[in-house]
Design an enzyme around this catalytic site. Structure first.
Site, PDB file in Angstrom:
ATOM      1  N   PRO A 225       0.843  -1.208   0.000  1.00 11.16           N
ATOM      2  CA  PRO A 225       0.000   0.000   0.000  1.00 11.16           C
ATOM      3  C   PRO A 225       0.875   1.254   0.000  1.00 11.16           C
ATOM      4  O   PRO A 225       2.077   1.177   0.301  1.00 11.16           O
ATOM      5  CB  PRO A 225      -0.772  -0.118   1.316  1.00 11.16           C
ATOM      6  CG  PRO A 225       0.068  -0.982   2.183  1.00 11.16           C
ATOM      7  CD  PRO A 225       0.862  -1.881   1.303  1.00 11.16           C
TER       8      PRO A 225
ATOM      9  N   ARG B 111      -0.256   1.841  -6.256  1.00 15.02           N
ATOM     10  CA  ARG B 111      -0.569   3.267  -6.133  1.00 15.02           C
ATOM     11  C   ARG B 111       0.541   4.061  -6.812  1.00 15.02           C
ATOM     12  O   ARG B 111       1.726   3.722  -6.675  1.00 15.02           O
ATOM     13  CB  ARG B 111      -0.673   3.703  -4.664  1.00 15.02           C
ATOM     14  CG  ARG B 111      -1.987   3.336  -3.982  1.00 15.02           C
ATOM     15  CD  ARG B 111      -3.201   4.101  -4.563  1.00 15.02           C
ATOM     16  NE  ARG B 111      -4.448   3.715  -3.941  1.00 15.02           N
ATOM     17  CZ  ARG B 111      -5.273   2.753  -4.369  1.00 15.02           C
ATOM     18  NH1 ARG B 111      -4.975   2.050  -5.447  1.00 15.02           N
ATOM     19  NH2 ARG B 111      -6.393   2.492  -3.729  1.00 15.02           N
TER      20      ARG B 111
ATOM     21  N   GLU C 247      -3.050  10.980 -10.850  1.00 15.93           N
ATOM     22  CA  GLU C 247      -4.191  10.436 -11.578  1.00 15.93           C
ATOM     23  C   GLU C 247      -5.518  11.091 -11.230  1.00 15.93           C
ATOM     24  O   GLU C 247      -6.445  11.077 -12.026  1.00 15.93           O
ATOM     25  CB  GLU C 247      -4.290   8.917 -11.373  1.00 15.93           C
ATOM     26  CG  GLU C 247      -4.701   8.485  -9.979  1.00 15.93           C
ATOM     27  CD  GLU C 247      -4.824   6.959  -9.860  1.00 15.93           C
ATOM     28  OE1 GLU C 247      -3.902   6.255 -10.278  1.00 15.93           O
ATOM     29  OE2 GLU C 247      -5.861   6.496  -9.345  1.00 15.93           O
TER      30      GLU C 247
ATOM     31  N   HIS D  21      -6.205   2.979 -14.134  1.00 13.84           N
ATOM     32  CA  HIS D  21      -6.691   2.437 -12.859  1.00 13.84           C
ATOM     33  C   HIS D  21      -7.877   1.488 -13.093  1.00 13.84           C
ATOM     34  O   HIS D  21      -8.939   1.641 -12.501  1.00 13.84           O
ATOM     35  CB  HIS D  21      -7.077   3.566 -11.897  1.00 13.84           C
ATOM     36  CG  HIS D  21      -6.968   3.157 -10.450  1.00 13.84           C
ATOM     37  ND1 HIS D  21      -6.489   3.975  -9.471  1.00 13.84           N
ATOM     38  CD2 HIS D  21      -7.279   1.989  -9.826  1.00 13.84           C
ATOM     39  CE1 HIS D  21      -6.513   3.345  -8.312  1.00 13.84           C
ATOM     40  NE2 HIS D  21      -6.990   2.131  -8.503  1.00 13.84           N
TER      41      HIS D  21
HETATM   42  P1  NAD Z   1      -2.773  -6.224   1.501  1.00 17.11           P
HETATM   43  O1  NAD Z   1      -2.906  -5.367   2.699  1.00 17.11           O
HETATM   44  O2  NAD Z   1      -3.440  -7.559   1.487  1.00 17.11           O
HETATM   45  O3  NAD Z   1      -1.218  -6.476   1.204  1.00 17.11           O
HETATM   46  C1  NAD Z   1      -0.237  -5.487   1.342  1.00 17.11           C
HETATM   47  C2  NAD Z   1       1.048  -6.170   1.768  1.00 17.11           C
HETATM   48  O4  NAD Z   1       2.068  -5.175   1.828  1.00 17.11           O
HETATM   49  C3  NAD Z   1       0.961  -6.817   3.157  1.00 17.11           C
HETATM   50  O5  NAD Z   1       1.387  -8.162   3.086  1.00 17.11           O
HETATM   51  C4  NAD Z   1       1.903  -5.963   4.016  1.00 17.11           C
HETATM   52  O6  NAD Z   1       2.586  -6.714   5.008  1.00 17.11           O
HETATM   53  C5  NAD Z   1       2.865  -5.432   2.969  1.00 17.11           C
HETATM   54  N1  NAD Z   1       3.522  -4.184   3.366  1.00 17.11           N
HETATM   55  C6  NAD Z   1       2.935  -3.033   3.762  1.00 17.11           C
HETATM   56  N2  NAD Z   1       3.867  -2.089   3.996  1.00 17.11           N
HETATM   57  C7  NAD Z   1       5.057  -2.663   3.738  1.00 17.11           C
HETATM   58  C8  NAD Z   1       6.402  -2.206   3.789  1.00 17.11           C
HETATM   59  N3  NAD Z   1       6.691  -0.954   4.167  1.00 17.11           N
HETATM   60  N4  NAD Z   1       7.381  -3.058   3.471  1.00 17.11           N
HETATM   61  C9  NAD Z   1       7.105  -4.340   3.093  1.00 17.11           C
HETATM   62  N5  NAD Z   1       5.864  -4.845   3.019  1.00 17.11           N
HETATM   63  C10 NAD Z   1       4.850  -4.007   3.336  1.00 17.11           C
HETATM   64  O7  NAD Z   1      -3.251  -5.331   0.269  1.00 17.11           O
HETATM   65  P2  NAD Z   1      -3.762  -5.846  -1.147  1.00 17.11           P
HETATM   66  O8  NAD Z   1      -5.216  -6.098  -1.102  1.00 17.11           O
HETATM   67  O9  NAD Z   1      -2.852  -6.907  -1.644  1.00 17.11           O
HETATM   68  O10 NAD Z   1      -3.571  -4.518  -2.005  1.00 17.11           O
HETATM   69  C11 NAD Z   1      -2.294  -3.948  -2.245  1.00 17.11           C
HETATM   70  C12 NAD Z   1      -2.472  -2.580  -2.850  1.00 17.11           C
HETATM   71  O11 NAD Z   1      -3.018  -2.698  -4.160  1.00 17.11           O
HETATM   72  C13 NAD Z   1      -3.502  -1.686  -2.133  1.00 17.11           C
HETATM   73  O12 NAD Z   1      -2.927  -1.025  -1.035  1.00 17.11           O
HETATM   74  C14 NAD Z   1      -3.915  -0.710  -3.196  1.00 17.11           C
HETATM   75  O13 NAD Z   1      -3.076   0.405  -3.128  1.00 17.11           O
HETATM   76  C15 NAD Z   1      -3.646  -1.474  -4.502  1.00 17.11           C
HETATM   77  N6  NAD Z   1      -4.869  -1.759  -5.250  1.00 17.11           N
HETATM   78  C16 NAD Z   1      -4.930  -1.358  -6.546  1.00 17.11           C
HETATM   79  C17 NAD Z   1      -6.065  -1.596  -7.294  1.00 17.11           C
HETATM   80  C18 NAD Z   1      -6.171  -1.190  -8.741  1.00 17.11           C
HETATM   81  O14 NAD Z   1      -7.271  -1.242  -9.327  1.00 17.11           O
HETATM   82  N7  NAD Z   1      -5.097  -0.800  -9.404  1.00 17.11           N
HETATM   83  C19 NAD Z   1      -7.152  -2.257  -6.700  1.00 17.11           C
HETATM   84  C20 NAD Z   1      -7.036  -2.682  -5.375  1.00 17.11           C
HETATM   85  C21 NAD Z   1      -5.888  -2.433  -4.659  1.00 17.11           C
END
Ligand code: NAD
Length: 330
Positions: free
Chosen positions: A206, A234, A263, A295
């Site tokens: 994230p 993001r 965006e 997106h």
């Molecule tokens: P999630 O919370 O399941 O997974 C995020 C992972 O990142 C976790 O395992 C966490 O431990 C890890 N993490 C967080 N900060 C960290 C750091 N500083 N160093 C190392 N690891 C770290 O989230 P998700 O559901 O897999 O989604 C991930 C991201 O995808 C969301 O935050 C969102 O920004 C993005 N997203 C994009 C779309 C799109 O349409 N493009 C849609 C949904 C989500």
């Protein structure tokens, strides 16, 4: 409960109507939530927003003043919401933590393949009856090293897909996922090793203060020359200016982006009649080895249905004073 649904897009409206109408008193508003539009929620207890709405302190203050008690996000990411301000104003916030990790992970794989096998260029050529294959050489994904930064819900699915392709998988996350290690061959390592050894790097953490500009000049300088970078998480995880420099000198060989730092002024709307003012994205779009989608990684029927259903659950919980794990606490 009376709910003002901001940024209602045509692609999601039927899913929202089918799920919410008759259960809550909804007003669908096409405009995004902003200082200028916040007053449209006057008389509504709840406001629902999408990813490009503005839920900064100033906007939340207006919502608080006109009696809004609940903010219900139709997204997983919540970097656009000032949670501290919401807490001070007694506005409860809930999100949709998971709607389809498959949607985003599969789009990620789609970007990788389209860039590698130059599908857009090849399609354009064929449309002109140019069947030459020169300049369209790709590489086998099999046995390439893919670095997955963030192995949460989406990163886990990406890991499984890449395992299916026969890739070597390097993973970086604060928390190791044992299933990915034991069943899908993910090797957890530090960010620097992942950066140095990967042919493809894909971002699934994230956006936080810690991860902003994770991919900057210094990170890029350690990447394999000509490696592929994919960002479906993001925009501000990458420093776009540094990416452009690296595309110019060939350090980055391919860049797939579904998200962009700036965006919110561009994506989700039709600007085809406008003169493009954003020179950065104009430059990115001009590279043959860059693929931009607006997106849309989440955009599947299943995801839209799940977003609507969880939004309904969040509204029901707030209305009935039931605790929900989807509530975002500071
Ligand atoms: P999630 O919370 O399941 O997974 C995020 C992972 O990142 C976790 O395992 C966490 O431990 C890890 N993490 C967080 N900060 C960290 C750091 N500083 N160093 C190392 N690891 C770290 O989230 P998700 O559901 O897999 O989604 C991930 C991201 O995808 C969301 O935050 C969102 O920004 C993005 N997203 C994009 C779309 C799109 O349409 N493009 C849609 C949904 C989500």
């Amino acid at each position: 409960m009376k709910v003002a649904v901001f940024s209602t897009h045509r692609f999601e409206r039927e899913y929202l109507e089918k799920t919410l109408d008759g259960k809550h008193d909804t007003k669908y508003i096409n405009s995004p939530l902003s200082i200028e539009t916040a007053s449209l929620a006057e008389g509504y207890e709840a406001v629902s927003i999408f990813v490009s709405d503005n839920a900064s302190t100033a906007v939340l203050q207006i919502l608080g003043k006109i009696g809004v008690k609940f903010l219900v996000l139709r997204s997983a990411g919540y970097n656009h919401v000032d949670l501290e301000a919401a807490k001070k104003l007694n506005i409860k916030v809930a999100r949709v933590p998971e709607y389809s990790p498959y949607a985003v992970a599969e789009h990620t794989a789609g970007l990788m393949l389209a860039l590698n096998r130059k599908l857009i260029r090849s399609h354009n050529r064929v449309m002109e009856q140019n069947f030459s294959l020169d300049g369209l050489v790709g590489f086998d994904m099999h046995e390439k090293t893919v670095g997955i930064i963030g192995t949460g819900k989406i990163g886990s699915v990406v890991t499984k897909i890449m395992n299916g392709f026969g890739c070597r998988i390097l993973a970086f996350d604060k928390i190791e996922n044992h299933e990915l290690k034991n069943k899908y061959g993910a090797l957890y390592t530090d960010c620097e090793t992942l950066c140095r050894e990967s042919d493809i790097i894909t971002l699934h953490v994230p956006l936080t203060l810690e991860t902003k500009y994770l991919i900057d000049k210094s990170f890029i300088s350690k990447m394999k020359k000509g490696a592929m970078l994919i960002n479906t998480s993001r925009g501000a995880l990458v420093c776009t200016k540094d990416i452009i420099d690296a595309l110019k000198n060939g350090q980055i060989g391919y860049f797939g982006m579904d998200v962009y730092e700036e965006e919110e002024h561009l994506f989700f709307e039709d600007h085809s009649e406008d003169i493009l003012q954003d020179e950065t994205i104009a430059l990115l779009m001009a590279f043959k080895n860059v693929l931009v989608t607006g997106h849309q990684a989440f955009l599947t029927k299943e995801a839209l249905r799940n977003i609507a259903v969880t939004t309904l659950q969040n509204l029901d919980c707030f209305e009935n004073g039931i605790k929900t794990n989807n509530e975002l606490l500071v």
